[in-house]
Design an enzyme around this catalytic site. Structure first.
Site, PDB file in Angstrom:
ATOM      1  N   ASN A  53       0.704  -1.159   0.123  1.00 26.10           N
ATOM      2  CA  ASN A  53      -0.115  -0.026   0.023  1.00 26.10           C
ATOM      3  C   ASN A  53       0.886   1.291   0.068  1.00 26.10           C
ATOM      4  O   ASN A  53       1.828   1.260   0.518  1.00 26.10           O
ATOM      5  CB  ASN A  53      -1.015   0.012   1.046  1.00 26.10           C
ATOM      6  CG  ASN A  53      -0.386  -0.239   2.643  1.00 26.10           C
ATOM      7  OD1 ASN A  53       0.478  -0.955   2.673  1.00 26.10           O
ATOM      8  ND2 ASN A  53      -1.166   0.243   3.530  1.00 26.10           N
ATOM      9  N   GLU A  55       0.327   5.284   0.415  1.00 19.73           N
ATOM     10  CA  GLU A  55      -0.558   6.222   0.920  1.00 19.73           C
ATOM     11  C   GLU A  55      -0.319   7.447   0.642  1.00 19.73           C
ATOM     12  O   GLU A  55       0.873   7.841   0.065  1.00 19.73           O
ATOM     13  CB  GLU A  55      -0.780   6.051   2.710  1.00 19.73           C
ATOM     14  CG  GLU A  55      -1.438   4.612   3.081  1.00 19.73           C
ATOM     15  CD  GLU A  55      -1.612   4.655   4.315  1.00 19.73           C
ATOM     16  OE1 GLU A  55      -1.205   5.506   5.370  1.00 19.73           O
ATOM     17  OE2 GLU A  55      -2.219   3.839   4.792  1.00 19.73           O
ATOM     18  N   ASN A  56      -1.266   8.389   0.659  1.00 18.77           N
ATOM     19  CA  ASN A  56      -0.822  10.023   0.455  1.00 18.77           C
ATOM     20  C   ASN A  56      -1.311  11.017   1.437  1.00 18.77           C
ATOM     21  O   ASN A  56      -2.419  10.753   2.141  1.00 18.77           O
ATOM     22  CB  ASN A  56      -1.281  10.128  -1.137  1.00 18.77           C
ATOM     23  CG  ASN A  56      -0.997  11.632  -1.858  1.00 18.77           C
ATOM     24  OD1 ASN A  56      -1.506  12.509  -1.226  1.00 18.77           O
ATOM     25  ND2 ASN A  56      -0.027  11.410  -2.592  1.00 18.77           N
ATOM     26  N   ALA A  57      -0.616  11.964   1.456  1.00 21.12           N
ATOM     27  CA  ALA A  57      -1.153  12.895   2.397  1.00 21.12           C
ATOM     28  C   ALA A  57      -2.570  13.454   1.975  1.00 21.12           C
ATOM     29  O   ALA A  57      -3.405  13.779   3.163  1.00 21.12           O
ATOM     30  CB  ALA A  57      -0.286  14.375   2.534  1.00 21.12           C
ATOM     31  N   TYR A  59      -5.482  11.791   1.713  1.00 25.42           N
ATOM     32  CA  TYR A  59      -5.902  10.525   2.137  1.00 25.42           C
ATOM     33  C   TYR A  59      -6.473   9.390   0.960  1.00 25.42           C
ATOM     34  O   TYR A  59      -6.165   8.310   0.691  1.00 25.42           O
ATOM     35  CB  TYR A  59      -6.570  10.275   3.266  1.00 25.42           C
ATOM     36  CG  TYR A  59      -6.011  10.716   4.539  1.00 25.42           C
ATOM     37  CD1 TYR A  59      -4.848  11.079   4.590  1.00 25.42           C
ATOM     38  CD2 TYR A  59      -6.699  10.843   5.766  1.00 25.42           C
ATOM     39  CE1 TYR A  59      -4.240  11.822   5.835  1.00 25.42           C
ATOM     40  CE2 TYR A  59      -6.203  11.222   6.886  1.00 25.42           C
ATOM     41  CZ  TYR A  59      -4.837  11.627   6.725  1.00 25.42           C
ATOM     42  OH  TYR A  59      -4.227  12.399   8.166  1.00 25.42           O
ATOM     43  N   CYS A  64      -4.082   0.608  -2.387  1.00 21.21           N
ATOM     44  CA  CYS A  64      -4.039  -0.625  -1.887  1.00 21.21           C
ATOM     45  C   CYS A  64      -2.771  -1.657  -2.298  1.00 21.21           C
ATOM     46  O   CYS A  64      -2.481  -1.386  -3.546  1.00 21.21           O
ATOM     47  CB  CYS A  64      -5.137  -1.346  -1.807  1.00 21.21           C
ATOM     48  SG  CYS A  64      -6.609  -0.700  -1.136  1.00 21.21           S
ATOM     49  N   GLU A  66      -2.947  -4.617  -3.020  1.00 19.21           N
ATOM     50  CA  GLU A  66      -3.478  -5.376  -4.405  1.00 19.21           C
ATOM     51  C   GLU A  66      -3.475  -4.623  -5.611  1.00 19.21           C
ATOM     52  O   GLU A  66      -3.072  -5.324  -6.810  1.00 19.21           O
ATOM     53  CB  GLU A  66      -4.941  -5.999  -4.039  1.00 19.21           C
ATOM     54  CG  GLU A  66      -4.805  -6.805  -2.729  1.00 19.21           C
ATOM     55  CD  GLU A  66      -5.318  -5.971  -1.527  1.00 19.21           C
ATOM     56  OE1 GLU A  66      -4.721  -4.818  -1.408  1.00 19.21           O
ATOM     57  OE2 GLU A  66      -5.908  -6.241  -0.785  1.00 19.21           O
ATOM     58  N   CYS A  98     -10.478  -4.787  -0.285  1.00 20.82           N
ATOM     59  CA  CYS A  98     -11.475  -4.138  -0.036  1.00 20.82           C
ATOM     60  C   CYS A  98     -12.296  -4.235  -1.184  1.00 20.82           C
ATOM     61  O   CYS A  98     -11.931  -4.845  -2.277  1.00 20.82           O
ATOM     62  CB  CYS A  98     -10.900  -2.629   0.214  1.00 20.82           C
ATOM     63  SG  CYS A  98     -10.355  -1.950  -1.303  1.00 20.82           S
TER      64      CYS A  98
END
Ligand SMILES: O=c1ccn([C@H]2C[C@H](O)[C@@H](CO)O2)c(=O)[nH]1
Ligand SMILES: [Zn+2]
Length: 152
Positions: A53, A55-57, A59, A64, A66, A98
């Site tokens: 995964n 992520e980013n500031a 959100y 993910c 996958e 998810c």
């Protein structure tokens, strides 16, 4: 949908797939959730693409594990998959993909084997179609176009 826990993966390829998923988890970029996820995708040609995964500031832009693996594989010209292994930081537990990832997997086939791994490398195996019954797939778009052509 409770599954029997399998302690030892039956083949070398699966062992390798599981190993790749666990090591991808360690590359997770998740400063916000601190929830690491690793995935490893096995193509029908026997290649493995892993993902974590990212992520980013901002959100919602987070990706993910996958989908990272799928995008890596498809962008390298591989779009036929036989299995995906997924592991996370769920203590002694199993993290299912998810909804967005289920839809992304469905794009590439409903017969993919899904191995959910816990941190102890135990796994639960599902057929992908069990995880997304009555999936919306590219075939539905073909049907829609045909009907539309007939009506017009
Ligand atoms: O199956 C899943 C579930 C969650 N996440 C990520 C998204 C986010 O970065 C973090 C917490 O939701 O875990 C995945 O990568 N795969
Ligand atoms: Zn997801």
């Amino acid at each position: 949908m409770e599954k029997k826990i399998v302690h030892a993966p039956p083949t070398t390829t699966l062992e390798e797939l599981f190993r790749e998923a666990h090591s991808a988890k360690h590359r997770a970029y998740c400063p916000y959730s601190k929830f690491r996820v690793g995935a490893a995708l096995l193509t029908t040609s026997g290649k493995i693409y892993s993902g974590c995964n990212v992520e980013n500031a901002s959100y919602p832009l987070s990706t993910c594990a996958e989908r990272t693996a799928i995008v890596k594989a498809v962008s390298e010209g591989e779009a036929n998959f036989q299995a995906i292994a997924i592991t996370s930081d769920v203590d002694a537990g199993y993290c299912g993909p998810c909804g967005a990832c289920r839809q992304t997997i469905a794009e590439f086939g409903l017969d993919i084997d899904v191995y959910l791994l816990n941190p102890q490398n135990e796994c639960k195996m599902f057929k992908f179609r069990e995880l997304l019954p009555f999936a919306f797939t590219p075939r539905d778009l073909q049907k829609t176009r045909a009907t539309h052509d007939i009506i017009d």
